[in-house]
Structures are given as C-alpha cells and as structure tokens.
Design a protein around this motif. Structure first.
Motif, PDB file in Angstrom:
ATOM      1  N   GLY A  39      16.281  -7.486 -10.335  1.00 23.06           N
ATOM      2  CA  GLY A  39      17.443  -7.970  -9.625  1.00 23.06           C
ATOM      3  C   GLY A  39      17.170  -8.116  -8.145  1.00 23.06           C
ATOM      4  N   ASP A  40      18.182  -8.540  -7.410  1.00 21.90           N
ATOM      5  CA  ASP A  40      18.054  -8.670  -5.959  1.00 21.90           C
ATOM      6  C   ASP A  40      17.702  -7.306  -5.371  1.00 21.90           C
ATOM      7  OD1 ASP A  40      20.758 -11.071  -5.488  1.00 21.90           O
ATOM      8  OD2 ASP A  40      18.677 -11.322  -6.091  1.00 21.90           O
ATOM      9  N   GLY A  41      16.835  -7.330  -4.386  1.00 22.80           N
ATOM     10  CA  GLY A  41      16.459  -6.088  -3.734  1.00 22.80           C
ATOM     11  C   GLY A  41      15.360  -5.347  -4.448  1.00 22.80           C
ATOM     12  N   GLU A  42      14.831  -5.890  -5.539  1.00 23.77           N
ATOM     13  CA  GLU A  42      13.767  -5.207  -6.281  1.00 23.77           C
ATOM     14  C   GLU A  42      12.556  -4.981  -5.379  1.00 23.77           C
ATOM     15  OE1 GLU A  42      12.064  -3.275  -9.402  1.00 23.77           O
ATOM     16  OE2 GLU A  42      14.109  -4.023  -9.233  1.00 23.77           O
ATOM     17  N   LEU A  43      11.958  -3.791  -5.485  1.00 25.10           N
ATOM     18  CA  LEU A  43      10.888  -3.406  -4.574  1.00 25.10           C
ATOM     19  C   LEU A  43       9.673  -4.318  -4.686  1.00 25.10           C
ATOM     20  CD1 LEU A  43      10.202  -1.322  -2.420  1.00 25.10           C
ATOM     21  CD2 LEU A  43       9.252   0.135  -4.211  1.00 25.10           C
ATOM     22  N   GLN A  44       9.305  -4.704  -5.910  1.00 18.53           N
ATOM     23  CA  GLN A  44       8.147  -5.585  -6.070  1.00 18.53           C
ATOM     24  C   GLN A  44       8.366  -6.922  -5.358  1.00 18.53           C
ATOM     25  OE1 GLN A  44       9.297  -3.741  -8.568  1.00 18.53           O
ATOM     26  NE2 GLN A  44       7.562  -2.641  -9.435  1.00 18.53           N
ATOM     27  N   GLN A  45       9.592  -7.400  -5.391  1.00 15.67           N
ATOM     28  CA  GLN A  45       9.910  -8.649  -4.696  1.00 15.67           C
ATOM     29  C   GLN A  45       9.758  -8.471  -3.187  1.00 15.67           C
ATOM     30  OE1 GLN A  45      13.733 -10.329  -5.705  1.00 15.67           O
ATOM     31  NE2 GLN A  45      13.812 -11.574  -3.853  1.00 15.67           N
ATOM     32  N   ALA A  46      10.203  -7.321  -2.673  1.00 14.52           N
ATOM     33  CA  ALA A  46      10.067  -7.043  -1.240  1.00 14.52           C
ATOM     34  C   ALA A  46       8.597  -7.003  -0.838  1.00 14.52           C
ATOM     35  CB  ALA A  46      10.743  -5.719  -0.902  1.00 14.52           C
ATOM     36  N   TYR A  47       7.759  -6.351  -1.659  1.00 11.77           N
ATOM     37  CA  TYR A  47       6.333  -6.287  -1.351  1.00 11.77           C
ATOM     38  C   TYR A  47       5.693  -7.669  -1.394  1.00 11.77           C
ATOM     39  CZ  TYR A  47       6.391  -1.173  -1.702  1.00 11.77           C
ATOM     40  OH  TYR A  47       6.633   0.164  -1.501  1.00 11.77           O
ATOM     41  N   ARG A  48       6.070  -8.458  -2.371  1.00 14.93           N
ATOM     42  CA  ARG A  48       5.504  -9.805  -2.491  1.00 14.93           C
ATOM     43  C   ARG A  48       5.836 -10.639  -1.257  1.00 14.93           C
ATOM     44  NH1 ARG A  48       7.376 -10.706  -7.104  1.00 14.93           N
ATOM     45  NH2 ARG A  48       9.244 -11.891  -6.570  1.00 14.93           N
ATOM     46  N   GLU A  49       7.074 -10.562  -0.806  1.00 17.23           N
ATOM     47  CA  GLU A  49       7.477 -11.331   0.366  1.00 17.23           C
ATOM     48  C   GLU A  49       6.819 -10.784   1.637  1.00 17.23           C
ATOM     49  OE1 GLU A  49      11.730 -11.580   0.525  1.00 17.23           O
ATOM     50  OE2 GLU A  49      11.892 -12.414  -1.498  1.00 17.23           O
ATOM     51  N   ALA A  50       6.672  -9.449   1.706  1.00 14.98           N
ATOM     52  CA  ALA A  50       6.018  -8.848   2.882  1.00 14.98           C
ATOM     53  C   ALA A  50       4.565  -9.286   2.970  1.00 14.98           C
ATOM     54  CB  ALA A  50       6.117  -7.326   2.808  1.00 14.98           C
ATOM     55  N   VAL A  51       3.868  -9.293   1.841  1.00 17.09           N
ATOM     56  CA  VAL A  51       2.464  -9.713   1.834  1.00 17.09           C
ATOM     57  C   VAL A  51       2.332 -11.172   2.244  1.00 17.09           C
ATOM     58  CG1 VAL A  51       0.516 -10.206   0.299  1.00 17.09           C
ATOM     59  CG2 VAL A  51       1.651  -7.988   0.182  1.00 17.09           C
ATOM     60  N   ALA A  52       3.250 -12.008   1.781  1.00 14.95           N
ATOM     61  CA  ALA A  52       3.209 -13.425   2.151  1.00 14.95           C
ATOM     62  C   ALA A  52       3.392 -13.593   3.663  1.00 14.95           C
ATOM     63  CB  ALA A  52       4.284 -14.195   1.396  1.00 14.95           C
ATOM     64  N   LEU A  53       4.300 -12.826   4.246  1.00 15.50           N
ATOM     65  CA  LEU A  53       4.521 -12.903   5.690  1.00 15.50           C
ATOM     66  C   LEU A  53       3.295 -12.409   6.470  1.00 15.50           C
ATOM     67  CD1 LEU A  53       8.206 -11.595   5.946  1.00 15.50           C
ATOM     68  CD2 LEU A  53       7.412 -13.914   6.450  1.00 15.50           C
ATOM     69  N   ILE A  54       2.722 -11.301   6.003  1.00 12.90           N
ATOM     70  CA  ILE A  54       1.552 -10.738   6.686  1.00 12.90           C
ATOM     71  C   ILE A  54       0.363 -11.694   6.582  1.00 12.90           C
ATOM     72  CG2 ILE A  54      -0.126  -8.843   6.629  1.00 12.90           C
ATOM     73  CD1 ILE A  54       2.228  -7.059   5.668  1.00 12.90           C
ATOM     74  N   ALA A  55       0.198 -12.317   5.436  1.00 18.81           N
ATOM     75  CA  ALA A  55      -0.894 -13.279   5.257  1.00 18.81           C
ATOM     76  C   ALA A  55      -0.738 -14.453   6.221  1.00 18.81           C
ATOM     77  CB  ALA A  55      -0.920 -13.774   3.813  1.00 18.81           C
ATOM     78  N   ARG A  56       0.478 -14.946   6.340  1.00 18.74           N
ATOM     79  CA  ARG A  56       0.731 -16.085   7.226  1.00 18.74           C
ATOM     80  C   ARG A  56       0.516 -15.696   8.691  1.00 18.74           C
ATOM     81  NH1 ARG A  56       5.881 -17.010   5.851  1.00 18.74           N
ATOM     82  NH2 ARG A  56       5.136 -17.814   3.873  1.00 18.74           N
ATOM     83  N   GLN A  57       0.945 -14.498   9.045  1.00 15.05           N
ATOM     84  CA  GLN A  57       0.840 -14.056  10.438  1.00 15.05           C
ATOM     85  C   GLN A  57      -0.595 -13.725  10.832  1.00 15.05           C
ATOM     86  OE1 GLN A  57       3.568 -13.861  12.569  1.00 15.05           O
ATOM     87  NE2 GLN A  57       2.174 -13.342  14.248  1.00 15.05           N
ATOM     88  N   SER A  58      -1.344 -13.135   9.891  1.00 14.60           N
ATOM     89  CA  SER A  58      -2.704 -12.662  10.201  1.00 14.60           C
ATOM     90  C   SER A  58      -3.793 -13.688   9.920  1.00 14.60           C
ATOM     91  CB  SER A  58      -3.008 -11.399   9.394  1.00 14.60           C
ATOM     92  OG  SER A  58      -3.079 -11.687   8.004  1.00 14.60           O
ATOM     93  N   GLY A  59      -3.497 -14.641   9.029  1.00 14.48           N
ATOM     94  CA  GLY A  59      -4.524 -15.592   8.609  1.00 14.48           C
ATOM     95  C   GLY A  59      -5.435 -15.040   7.527  1.00 14.48           C
ATOM     96  N   ILE A  60      -5.111 -13.851   7.012  1.00  9.69           N
ATOM     97  CA  ILE A  60      -5.907 -13.226   5.949  1.00  9.69           C
ATOM     98  C   ILE A  60      -5.253 -13.525   4.604  1.00  9.69           C
ATOM     99  CG2 ILE A  60      -6.787 -11.047   5.036  1.00  9.69           C
ATOM    100  CD1 ILE A  60      -6.627  -9.952   7.916  1.00  9.69           C
ATOM    101  N   ARG A  61      -6.047 -13.963   3.648  1.00  7.86           N
ATOM    102  CA  ARG A  61      -5.506 -14.380   2.357  1.00  7.86           C
ATOM    103  C   ARG A  61      -5.568 -13.243   1.333  1.00  7.86           C
ATOM    104  NH1 ARG A  61      -8.877 -19.603   0.972  1.00  7.86           N
ATOM    105  NH2 ARG A  61     -10.538 -18.278   1.809  1.00  7.86           N
ATOM    106  N   PHE A  62      -4.592 -13.249   0.407  1.00  7.52           N
ATOM    107  CA  PHE A  62      -4.499 -12.233  -0.634  1.00  7.52           C
ATOM    108  C   PHE A  62      -4.395 -12.871  -2.014  1.00  7.52           C
ATOM    109  CE2 PHE A  62      -2.608 -10.329   3.133  1.00  7.52           C
ATOM    110  CZ  PHE A  62      -3.071  -9.017   3.119  1.00  7.52           C
ATOM    111  N   GLN A  63      -4.899 -12.139  -3.009  1.00  5.72           N
ATOM    112  CA  GLN A  63      -4.581 -12.408  -4.409  1.00  5.72           C
ATOM    113  C   GLN A  63      -3.824 -11.190  -4.893  1.00  5.72           C
ATOM    114  OE1 GLN A  63      -7.837 -13.453  -7.111  1.00  5.72           O
ATOM    115  NE2 GLN A  63      -6.866 -12.165  -8.673  1.00  5.72           N
TER     116      GLN A  63
END
Length: 246
Positions: A39-63
C-alpha cells in the motif's frame, strides 16, 4: 584515428571508475506477499524511490533487487552484493565484513502488534512484563532492547514475517514487533486483521551500507544525500500516509 574518435576515447578513459560500474543493491523483504500488493507508504517503495533520487543526484547507477534479510546479509558477505539499502549499523554489528555507512537516508519506526480481538488495545510496555515478544532476525528495537536485556521481556526470533505472524496467531508470542507500515498493512487487510496495533517499539535511522571495495564512493554518496535532504526530497518518502491508530 580520427580526431572525433580520439576525443570520445579520451572522454571514456577520463571518466571516474564509479561512472563505469552498476552497483548491485539489495532491499530486505521478509514477507511472501507480492510487492505489488504494497500500500501507500510501503517501506520498499520508499527505498526504491530514495535509491532513484540518490542515483540521479550522484551519477552512480544501481541494479536494485529484493531479498529476505538473511539472504541479503549472505550476499553482502560473499561480495555478490555491493550495497544494502535501509540498514542500521546495530543490525550488522556481528557481520564478518565491515560495511561503510552513509549518512541516514530516512528513519524507520517499529510498532507492536497484539493478537486481534483479544482486547489488549494500547497495552503499555510496563504492563507487558514477562511477555514473549516476537521479532525478526537481526532487528533491533530501541524501546524494547532494555527490557530484553533486563529479562523483563523474552525475545522470540523468526526468520520472516509470515512465521512471526503465525506465532502471534497461535499464541506462541504475546506480541510481535513489525515495521510500522507493515503493522498498518496487516491491521487493515480486507481478509481480516492479523495485527491489533499497540505501543511503538521505537525508531532508528537507516543508511546505505557499502561493501569495502566501494568505500571510496562514500563521500560522493554523502554529498548526494545531503543535497537531497537540503532539497527536502528524502524525508517525505518515509512518512506514512494515513493514521496508525485503528
């Protein structure tokens, strides 16, 4: 060699090592429930979005992939996982591999669940003396740890969420500690509640845990996380949408 080809080759050679690698990142998922049911607010969703933001900000790519906690730890130890997402150092204190932790990316809160329909709503921690509390392997709960150490509460450890909730339903434990979003999810299930919400079990900051071979990326990650915090982009990801009280 043409000048254009030479310039392209020199550009590639001049790139830092981190720009040429995709880091293998993992998030813990200790439930058999499909992620699409979150559901909304699910922790895995928060982590996924956080990683996407960090990747964009840092230029480091993740799988990014999802694993049970014990498997996540094993992969990190044997070097088949480069980054653990959403980890507190206290959870890995006994790990044979020293991880390198970024600054916090968010905070995770834990909630006690009681058996539904038992009339134990909002039982205070002080009134739980002698209870057996179910926990997940490797997790630490700030408000429960002193009681565990003083033996006012007994700790029962489960390897996954389903085992933990089975013990709660069968009366093998009197309460179970879950991440707040998961507790809310199990409380609101259309098929019937498996969790009567009770006291908070405390909260902890969570970080990215880098494998030693990528320790040189720590400053770059921290720079990106600080920038995102300054922009107010990370904290909202970890705020649950909806009341915790039933």
């Amino acid at each position: 060699m043409s000048r254009v080809l030479w310039l392209c080759l020199m550009g590639l050679l001049s790139q830092p090592a981190w720009a040429q690698v995709i880091l293998r990142a993992g998030v813990a998922s200790d439930t058999s429930e499909p992620l699409r049911q979150a559901g909304d607010g699910e922790l895995q969703q928060a982590y996924r979005e956080a990683v996407a933001l960090i990747a964009r900000q840092s230029g480091i790519r993740f799988q990014l992939d999802y694993y049970p906690t014990q498997r996540l730890e094993q992969l990190f130890v044997i070097g088949r996982l480069d980054v653990e997402v959403g980890v507190n150092p206290s959870w890995r204190a006994l790990s044979p591999v020293a991880g390198f932790y970024t600054m916090p990316i968010g905070e995770v809160e834990y909630q006690l669940c009681l058996p539904p329909g038992k009339g134990h709503v909002q039982t205070a921690l002080a009134d739980m003396k002698g209870w057996t509390v179910g926990t997940l392997a490797g997790q630490q709960y700030p408000l429960l740890e002193p009681a565990f150490q003083a033996q006012r509460l007994k700790r029962d450890v489960s390897s996954n969420e389903d085992e933990l909730l089975d013990k709660l339903r069968q009366g093998q434990v009197q309460a179970a500690a879950l991440e707040r979003g998961r507790a809310l999810y199990w409380n609101r299930r259309a098929e019937g509640s498996l969790c009567q919400l009770s006291e908070s079990a405390g909260s902890l900051p969570v970080m990215l845990r880098l494998h030693p071979q990528y320790r040189e990326l720590l400053p770059r990650f921290n720079q990106a996380i600080q920038a995102l915090n300054n922009q107010g982009k990370l904290k909202p990801l970890f705020i649950l949408r909806g009341p915790i009280a039933p």
